[in-house]
Design an enzyme around this catalytic site. Structure first.
Site, PDB file in Angstrom:
ATOM      1  N   SER A 185     -67.379  12.646 -12.315  1.00  0.00           N
ATOM      2  CA  SER A 185     -68.411  13.476 -12.966  1.00  0.00           C
ATOM      3  C   SER A 185     -67.821  14.256 -14.142  1.00  0.00           C
ATOM      4  O   SER A 185     -68.426  14.347 -15.213  1.00  0.00           O
ATOM      5  CB  SER A 185     -68.987  14.475 -11.959  1.00  0.00           C
ATOM      6  OG  SER A 185     -69.701  13.796 -10.956  1.00  0.00           O
ATOM      7  N   GLN A 204     -77.803  14.706 -11.915  1.00  0.00           N
ATOM      8  CA  GLN A 204     -77.983  13.850 -13.092  1.00  0.00           C
ATOM      9  C   GLN A 204     -79.231  14.255 -13.857  1.00  0.00           C
ATOM     10  O   GLN A 204     -79.227  14.295 -15.092  1.00  0.00           O
ATOM     11  CB  GLN A 204     -78.047  12.383 -12.675  1.00  0.00           C
ATOM     12  CG  GLN A 204     -76.711  11.889 -12.116  1.00  0.00           C
ATOM     13  CD  GLN A 204     -76.730  10.446 -11.710  1.00  0.00           C
ATOM     14  OE1 GLN A 204     -77.774   9.781 -11.739  1.00  0.00           O
ATOM     15  NE2 GLN A 204     -75.582   9.935 -11.310  1.00  0.00           N
ATOM     16  N   ASP A 255     -72.313  11.728  -2.113  1.00  0.00           N
ATOM     17  CA  ASP A 255     -71.631  10.435  -2.261  1.00  0.00           C
ATOM     18  C   ASP A 255     -70.715  10.119  -1.081  1.00  0.00           C
ATOM     19  O   ASP A 255     -70.138   9.036  -1.026  1.00  0.00           O
ATOM     20  CB  ASP A 255     -70.798  10.433  -3.553  1.00  0.00           C
ATOM     21  CG  ASP A 255     -71.683  10.403  -4.791  1.00  0.00           C
ATOM     22  OD1 ASP A 255     -72.834   9.937  -4.703  1.00  0.00           O
ATOM     23  OD2 ASP A 255     -71.217  10.854  -5.860  1.00  0.00           O
ATOM     24  N   ARG A 275     -77.879   2.953   0.506  1.00  0.00           N
ATOM     25  CA  ARG A 275     -76.689   3.193   1.335  1.00  0.00           C
ATOM     26  C   ARG A 275     -77.016   3.453   2.801  1.00  0.00           C
ATOM     27  O   ARG A 275     -76.115   3.392   3.649  1.00  0.00           O
ATOM     28  CB  ARG A 275     -75.873   4.362   0.750  1.00  0.00           C
ATOM     29  CG  ARG A 275     -75.174   3.954  -0.531  1.00  0.00           C
ATOM     30  CD  ARG A 275     -74.373   5.062  -1.160  1.00  0.00           C
ATOM     31  NE  ARG A 275     -73.632   4.537  -2.311  1.00  0.00           N
ATOM     32  CZ  ARG A 275     -73.103   5.277  -3.269  1.00  0.00           C
ATOM     33  NH1 ARG A 275     -73.225   6.601  -3.223  1.00  0.00           N
ATOM     34  NH2 ARG A 275     -72.453   4.725  -4.264  1.00  0.00           N
TER      35      ARG A 275
HETATM   36  C1  S3P Z   1     -73.488  12.690 -10.278  1.00  0.00           C
HETATM   37  C2  S3P Z   1     -74.542  13.110  -9.516  1.00  0.00           C
HETATM   38  C3  S3P Z   1     -74.969  12.458  -8.257  1.00  0.00           C
HETATM   39  C4  S3P Z   1     -73.886  11.524  -7.715  1.00  0.00           C
HETATM   40  C5  S3P Z   1     -73.257  10.674  -8.778  1.00  0.00           C
HETATM   41  C6  S3P Z   1     -72.654  11.545  -9.876  1.00  0.00           C
HETATM   42  C7  S3P Z   1     -73.167  13.405 -11.520  1.00  0.00           C
HETATM   43  O1  S3P Z   1     -76.127  11.712  -8.494  1.00  0.00           O
HETATM   44  O2  S3P Z   1     -74.428  10.684  -6.718  1.00  0.00           O
HETATM   45  O3  S3P Z   1     -72.234   9.858  -8.241  1.00  0.00           O
HETATM   46  O4  S3P Z   1     -72.071  13.197 -12.084  1.00  0.00           O
HETATM   47  O5  S3P Z   1     -74.005  14.197 -11.977  1.00  0.00           O
HETATM   48  P1  S3P Z   1     -77.614  12.369  -8.360  1.00  0.00           P
HETATM   49  O6  S3P Z   1     -77.735  13.411  -9.371  1.00  0.00           O
HETATM   50  O7  S3P Z   1     -78.545  11.219  -8.631  1.00  0.00           O
HETATM   51  O8  S3P Z   1     -77.672  12.846  -6.947  1.00  0.00           O
END
Ligand code: S3P
Length: 453
Positions: free
Chosen positions: A31, A178, A329, A360
């Site tokens: 991230s 995200q 995750d 998953r």
């Molecule tokens: C992430 C947010 C998560 C996570 C992904 C990385 C990020 O997704 O599952 O691996 O870097 O903002 P979601 O926002 O869809 O939960």
């Protein structure tokens, strides 16, 4: 193009291993790596990044930012230098942006493009092309961007951005970092104040890094925990020197492996422990896992420690759904720990797991059953009755199907270490999206250096 669609599948059997011992260091946080490249590419001047995750997903982000005008280079000693174009300075890409397997690249870059007067087409692999983008299309449309997508708001998708965009106040309908980040990144080049209201806190790397680059961003936390994040647009970002801490989501596979394999005593160095990411450790400790944090410190504005993990007898628990966003995750590998624990583990509130790189919940239920575990699938989670420390049977006929999902492959690799017959995996290529050195580190930690892939 991403390797999982340009080469032949790479099946492998993961078998019972000796104890995991010594010291290992996992690669940089995925991230934070994505965000370092994106913001470096938008700052005026040169950003330097060490510890960047050099996985396929992050390389998809780098390629896209280059296609929109930034200069991004890896120096010989592993440091990355990024010369940004300035907020508002992104150029129209000449070709479709290939996001590979990466949902984070896609959704965050959609935010960036939305408030620039450019048009970009996003494409991705079979897994990414099934994932919902409507959750980002909705707020970005409110800001004035225009979209054409495959049915159901999926890739391939063409986004026509707009400048100036309209600042919005957006309450997140799903707990998604995200989506939060897409709106905030769109807000960077939008006049006025863009607001995101987050009823359930999700990972806060975007907030931390935006502040680090000098954006005017405030976070107000209400008594019920709701967070209101306000970003003042038309920001000027100052280049930074960033050290990316190790990825707790990658460390998770080694934490669980060391807990499960008898005799293990492993130190995993430099693991990011941002509280919005670290809930797995608490859950595993509640199950009886011996996990110590050594030398707690700060790296790049994030809390970090070395983790010492020893083989432990685990007991099943009911996982509080309130912690789901802080370990979203990590559930596939938690399911593996639960399959070896004594008693029952119950997980709920996991609806979001169905729209990750694979579904998953179903994919892990099927994979664990193939390996001999006792698992019941519900709408929003799994119920797992563990073996009480006995190894799993292992797969017999067919290999487990990983559906282009790196975390399924690595979780079932860990299951293989704790099995009698070994676990066959149909394809290990997806591991390279987030953790290219996983197999080599596993060989090192379990004293089988010769078997490194
Ligand atoms: C992430 C947010 C998560 C996570 C992904 C990385 C990020 O997704 O599952 O691996 O870097 O903002 P979601 O926002 O869809 O939960």
């Amino acid at each position: 193009m991403h390797s999982a669609e340009t080469s032949a599948p790479r099946p492998r059997r993961f078998t019972a291993s000796g104890p995991l011992t010594g010291r290992i260091r996992v690669p940089g946080d995925k991230s934070i790596s994505h965000r370092s490249i994106m913001l470096g590419a938008l700052a005026v001047g040169r950003t330097r990044v060490t510890g960047l995750l050099e996985g396929e997903d992050v390389m998809s982000t780098a390629a896209a930012m280059r296609a929109m005008g930034a200069s991004i280079e890896r120096l010989a000693h592993g440091e990355w230098v990024i010369d940004g174009v300035g907020v508002g300075g992104l150029l129209q890409p000449k070709q479709a942006l290939d996001m590979g397997n990466s949902g984070t690249s896609t959704r965050l870059l959609m935010g960036l493009v939305a408030s620039h007067a450019i048009t970009a087409t996003f494409i991705g692999d079979a897994s990414l092309s099934k994932r919902p983008m409507g959750r980002v299309i909705d707020p970005l449309s409110q800001m004035g961007a225009d979209f054409t997508s495959a049915p159901g708001g999926r890739l391939p998708l063409t986004l026509r951005g707009i400048a100036p965009a309209v600042p919005i106040s957006y309450r997140l309908p799903v707990a998604s970092a995200q989506v939060k980040s897409a709106v905030l990144l769109a807000g960077l080049n939008t006049p006025g104040v863009t607001t995101v209201i987050e009823p359930v806190p999700t990972r806060d790397h975007s907030e931390r890094i935006l502040r680090g680059f000098g954006a005017d961003l405030t976070v107000e936390v209400a008594a019920d925990g709701t967070r209101t994040i306000r970003l003042t647009g038309e920001a000027e970002l100052r280049p930074q020197t960033i050290e990316v801490p190790g990825d707790p989501s990658s460390a998770a596979f080694f934490v669980v492996a060391a807990l499960l394999v008898p005799g293990s005593d492993l130190v995993i160095e430099n693991v990011g422990l941002n509280p919005t990411r670290a809930a797995l450790l608490g859950v595993l400790r509640d199950m009886g896992g011996q996990i110590e944090e050594l030398d707690r410190r700060d790296v790049g504005g994030e809390p970090v420690a070395d983790l010492r993990v020893r083989h432990s007898a685990l007991t099943g628990i009911a996982v509080d759904p309130a912690v789901v966003p802080s370990m979203v995750d990590e559930f596939p590998v938690l399911f593996v720990a639960a399959a070896l624990a004594s008693g029952r583990t119950v997980t709920t509130g996991l609806e979001e797991l169905r729209v990750k790189e694979s579904d998953r919940i179903t994919v892990m239920r099927v994979a664990l059953e193939q390996a001999g575990a006792t698992v019941t699938e519900t709408d929003d989670g799994l119920i797992i009755d563990g073996t009480g420390g006995e190894p799993l049977r292992g797969t017999d006929n067919a290999p487990v199907a990983t559906h282009l999902d790196h975390r399924i492959a690595m979780s079932m690799a860990v299951a293989g270490l704790a099995s009698r017959a070994g676990v066959d995996i149909d394809d290990t290529r997806p591991i390279a999206t987030s953790f290219p050195v996983f197999e080599a580190l596993l060989a090192k930690a379990s004293g089988q250096a010769g078997e490194a892939a």
